[in-house]
Design a protein around this motif. Structure first.
Motif, mmCIF file in Angstrom:
data_model
loop_
_atom_site.group_PDB
_atom_site.id
_atom_site.type_symbol
_atom_site.label_atom_id
_atom_site.label_comp_id
_atom_site.label_asym_id
_atom_site.label_seq_id
_atom_site.Cartn_x
_atom_site.Cartn_y
_atom_site.Cartn_z
ATOM 1 N N LEU A 3 -47.909 -34.697 78.863
ATOM 2 C CA LEU A 3 -48.249 -35.456 77.663
ATOM 3 C C LEU A 3 -48.078 -36.959 77.875
ATOM 4 O O LEU A 3 -47.181 -37.393 78.589
ATOM 5 C CB LEU A 3 -47.397 -35.007 76.483
ATOM 6 N N VAL A 44 -50.120 -38.755 70.493
ATOM 7 C CA VAL A 44 -49.554 -37.966 71.580
ATOM 8 C C VAL A 44 -50.645 -36.999 72.008
ATOM 9 O O VAL A 44 -51.227 -36.296 71.180
ATOM 10 C CB VAL A 44 -48.291 -37.204 71.134
ATOM 11 N N ASP A 46 -52.528 -34.623 75.564
ATOM 12 C CA ASP A 46 -52.498 -34.071 76.916
ATOM 13 C C ASP A 46 -53.323 -34.996 77.794
ATOM 14 O O ASP A 46 -54.489 -35.248 77.509
ATOM 15 C CB ASP A 46 -53.094 -32.662 76.904
ATOM 16 N N ASP A 47 -52.701 -35.513 78.860
ATOM 17 C CA ASP A 47 -53.434 -36.483 79.679
ATOM 18 C C ASP A 47 -54.522 -35.838 80.526
ATOM 19 O O ASP A 47 -55.398 -36.519 81.053
ATOM 20 C CB ASP A 47 -52.495 -37.332 80.523
ATOM 21 N N HIS A 78 -45.041 -39.644 79.101
ATOM 22 C CA HIS A 78 -43.768 -39.291 78.462
ATOM 23 C C HIS A 78 -42.599 -39.869 79.266
ATOM 24 O O HIS A 78 -41.674 -40.446 78.693
ATOM 25 C CB HIS A 78 -43.615 -37.773 78.331
ATOM 26 N N SER A 172 -43.523 -36.091 72.646
ATOM 27 C CA SER A 172 -44.233 -35.978 73.926
ATOM 28 C C SER A 172 -43.424 -35.226 74.987
ATOM 29 O O SER A 172 -43.882 -35.081 76.122
ATOM 30 C CB SER A 172 -44.602 -37.381 74.449
#
Length: 173
Positions: A3, A44, A46-47, A78, A172
């Protein structure tokens, strides 16, 4: 799942956005499930293996396309956010809303220093890509807002108070 936190600068007033609409726009832009905190551009997400710069570009472009606002975006993983929160020398010294972190899009030029003018009661510490600020008399009347730091450091930034940063770290995790 890894995250990251995206911080959109300048959300509110004439650039206010509906957070449910923003979440939908960002999901459509390929950022998956996005959580928001408050109505101030705290995200926030999900990358998805993307770099912070890629995420910032996707968020900025999506906001511009959907809402017509070209707003700077600063992203921290995070781990980076938790590290910044832990490094804040003013944490616990005042009410959390009177301690802020200015998250910079990039580090200032090597050798850049930050000196708060003598008549101001605020304290500020530049540490890498963050400026930690303590406002002993409150933030509202202070001249040392994020724009003041941006001008002196020559980089884009956005500020969040210690309470918000702590919530984003938890979200996160």
């Amino acid at each position: 799942m890894s995250l990251s936190v995206a911080l959109i600068r300048g959300v509110g007033g004439p650039t206010a956005m509906s957070m449910p609409a923003l979440r939908e726009v960002l999901a459509s832009a390929g950022l998956g499930e996005v959580e928001t905190l408050q109505v101030a551009g705290n995200l926030v997400l999900d990358d998805g293996g993307r770099s912070p710069d890629e995420i910032a570009g996707v968020v900025r472009d999506a906001v511009l396309d959907a809402f017509g606002f070209d707003l700077p975006v600063v992203v921290r993983t995070h781990v980076e956010l938790a590290d910044a929160h832990a490094r804040n020398p003013f944490a616990g010294t005042a009410e959390g809303r009177w301690v802020q972190t200015v998250f910079l899009a990039e580090p200032p030029s090597v050798g850049t220093t930050l000196d708060v003018p003598a008549p101001y009661p605020e304290e500020a510490v530049l540490d890498g890509r963050e400026v930690f600020v303590r406002y002993p008399q409150g933030i509202g009347g202070s001249k040392l807002q994020a724009a003041w730091f941006e001008k002196r450091l020559g980089v884009t930034g956005t500020a969040r108070n210690a309470n918000t940063v702590a919530k984003l770290v938890a979200m996160s995790a």
